[in-house]
Enzyme design. Sequence first.
Site, short mmCIF file in Angstrom:
data_model
loop_
_atom_site.label_atom_id
_atom_site.label_comp_id
_atom_site.label_asym_id
_atom_site.label_seq_id
_atom_site.Cartn_x
_atom_site.Cartn_y
_atom_site.Cartn_z
N ARG A 188 11.09 -7.68 -1.75
CA ARG A 188 12.27 -8.06 -0.88
C ARG A 188 12.70 -9.21 -1.13
O ARG A 188 14.23 -9.50 -1.13
CB ARG A 188 11.83 -7.60 0.59
CG ARG A 188 12.72 -8.41 1.63
CD ARG A 188 13.98 -7.44 1.78
NE ARG A 188 14.99 -8.23 2.72
CZ ARG A 188 15.92 -9.19 2.43
NH1 ARG A 188 15.79 -9.64 1.22
NH2 ARG A 188 16.60 -9.61 3.38
N SER A 280 1.18 24.14 17.43
CA SER A 280 1.47 25.28 16.49
C SER A 280 2.46 26.37 17.31
O SER A 280 2.02 26.65 18.71
CB SER A 280 0.00 25.93 16.31
OG SER A 280 0.17 27.05 15.84
N LYS A 286 -4.02 24.60 19.30
CA LYS A 286 -4.10 23.55 18.44
C LYS A 286 -3.68 22.26 18.82
O LYS A 286 -2.54 22.25 19.54
CB LYS A 286 -3.41 23.96 17.19
CG LYS A 286 -4.27 25.23 16.60
CD LYS A 286 -3.85 25.48 15.10
CE LYS A 286 -4.42 24.37 13.99
NZ LYS A 286 -4.03 24.73 12.71
N ARG A 319 25.70 -0.45 -20.41
CA ARG A 319 25.97 0.67 -19.51
C ARG A 319 25.63 1.96 -19.88
O ARG A 319 26.16 2.38 -20.86
CB ARG A 319 27.23 0.63 -18.83
CG ARG A 319 27.33 1.54 -17.58
CD ARG A 319 28.48 1.26 -16.40
NE ARG A 319 28.43 -0.05 -16.20
CZ ARG A 319 29.34 -1.02 -16.59
NH1 ARG A 319 30.33 -0.36 -17.49
NH2 ARG A 319 29.06 -2.19 -16.19
#
Length: 445
Positions: A188, A280, A286, A319
Site C-alpha cells: 500500500r 439451512s 443447522k 505497451r
Amino acid sequence: MTNADDGSDIGLLAPGWAGSPAASATSDAAYLRALLDAEAALTRAQAALGLAPAEAAAAVDEAADPGVFDLRSLATRARAGGNPVIPLVAELTTAVGEEYGPYVHRGATSQDIMDTATMLVAARTLDLVLADLARTQRALARLAADHRDTAMPGRTLTQHAVPTTFGLKAAGWRSLVLDARDRVSAVRDGLPVQLGGAAGTLAAFSAYGAEDATALPAAYARELDLRAPLLPWHTLRTPITDLAGCLAFAAGSLGKVAVDVLTLSRTEIAEVSEGSGGGSSAMPHKANPVRSTLIAAAARQAPQLAATLYGSLVAEDERPAGAWHAEWEPLRDLLRLVGGAARDAVELTEGLRVHPEAMRQHLDLTHGLIVSERLSAELAPVLGRARAKELLTAIARRTHTEDRTLTELLAEEPELKDVGLDELTDPARYTGSAGALTDRALERH
C-alpha cells in the site's frame, strides 16, 4: 431498489464480498471516480509546474464529477479503443469547455490514467483491508491470551498427536494475520502513479514546454498521495505483481484460520463455533459456519487470480496487446475477495466461541495415549529404553481391547508404583512451551 435488468454487478453470486466496503471501493462507480481523479490530478500537477494555467486545473476539477457521466455508455464505447479512458477523455474535454478543454489529458496516454486509477482503487481498498486485519488480530490476541493454558488435542495428518493449547493455535493465526498486514501495508505504501506518455519517454510533456519532464511524475504523485516511480512502468509490472502477491497471501492467511475453524466446529468435534451460524434452507437444526466458509472460498480462488497477474509480467514492447488488459478483472476480483474475506474475518474472530470442556473430553479419547511421547521419554530412565517401548506398545493395545485408560494399566505395573502416573498421564500437563510461545507471539505488535 436496484433494477434487476440494469446489468449491475452487485454480487448475487459472490456473498463473500457483496455489500462489503471493498465492494463499493472497487465498483464501476469507484473506478470512474478514480479515473476522473487521475485526470484532474494530472492537470493540477501541470499547473503546479507552470505547464497549465491554474484556471484550467480548476475547470477540470469542477468538470470531473462522476455523477454527470453515463457509466453504461462509457463501458459500451470502451470496446472501440479497448479501454474506458478514451471515451471518458472525450466527454471530460467537452465538459471542461473550449477554453480549457485542451489541458485535459495533455501529454498522457490511456495507460497512464488507467494504471494510476487502478493504483487509487487499490490504495482505497487496501486501507479498508488493513483496518479489518487490525481488528482481526486484536480479536485473536484476546483469544490467545484468554486461552493461553486451555489444553486441546494437537492434530497431525488428521489424527491426535500430542496436546497443545488453543492459546497457541490462536496466537499462530494472529501471526499469519500480522504477516499479511505487514505485506499489505508495505505494498500500500509503495503504490505508484503511472506517467510516461505514449511510449514511456515523457516526450509530449517536453513538447508542451516542460524543461524537465522528469519532474512531472513526482508532482503528479503528490497530487494523489501515491509514490513517484523511478521509471514509467507501462511494461514493468512490478506494482501489479506486488499487489497480486500480498493479496493472495492475505487470502491464504485468513483461509488458514477459516479451515481450522471449519474443522474444529464439526458436529463431532465442536471445540469452537461461530458466534452466529447461518441457517439451512432444508434443515432447521443447522447453524452453519458461514463466515469461515466464505473466507475459505476466497482463499481457494485467490492463487489462480494472482497467477494471471504474474503472467502479465511478460508484456512486450512499450505497451502490450492483451497482457495489460488481462490484469483489470482479476485484480479487481482479488481486491473484492480479500476485502470481503477481511470483513468476514472480523465477524468470525470477534464472535468465535471456544468450548474448553469439549477440548478436555477429546484429550481423553485415546485413553491417555496422547501422552505416549512423554511416557516414552520419562519411563526410559526408569525401565530402560527397550523395556519402556515394549511395555507401552503392549499397554497401548490393551487400552483399546480392554477399554481401560493408560493410567489404570500402568498403575498395575509394580515397577511404576513410585513414578507419579497421575501427573505423567495428564494431557493438560504436557503442553510443552505452548504458554511461553504464546506469550512471545503476543509481544509482536
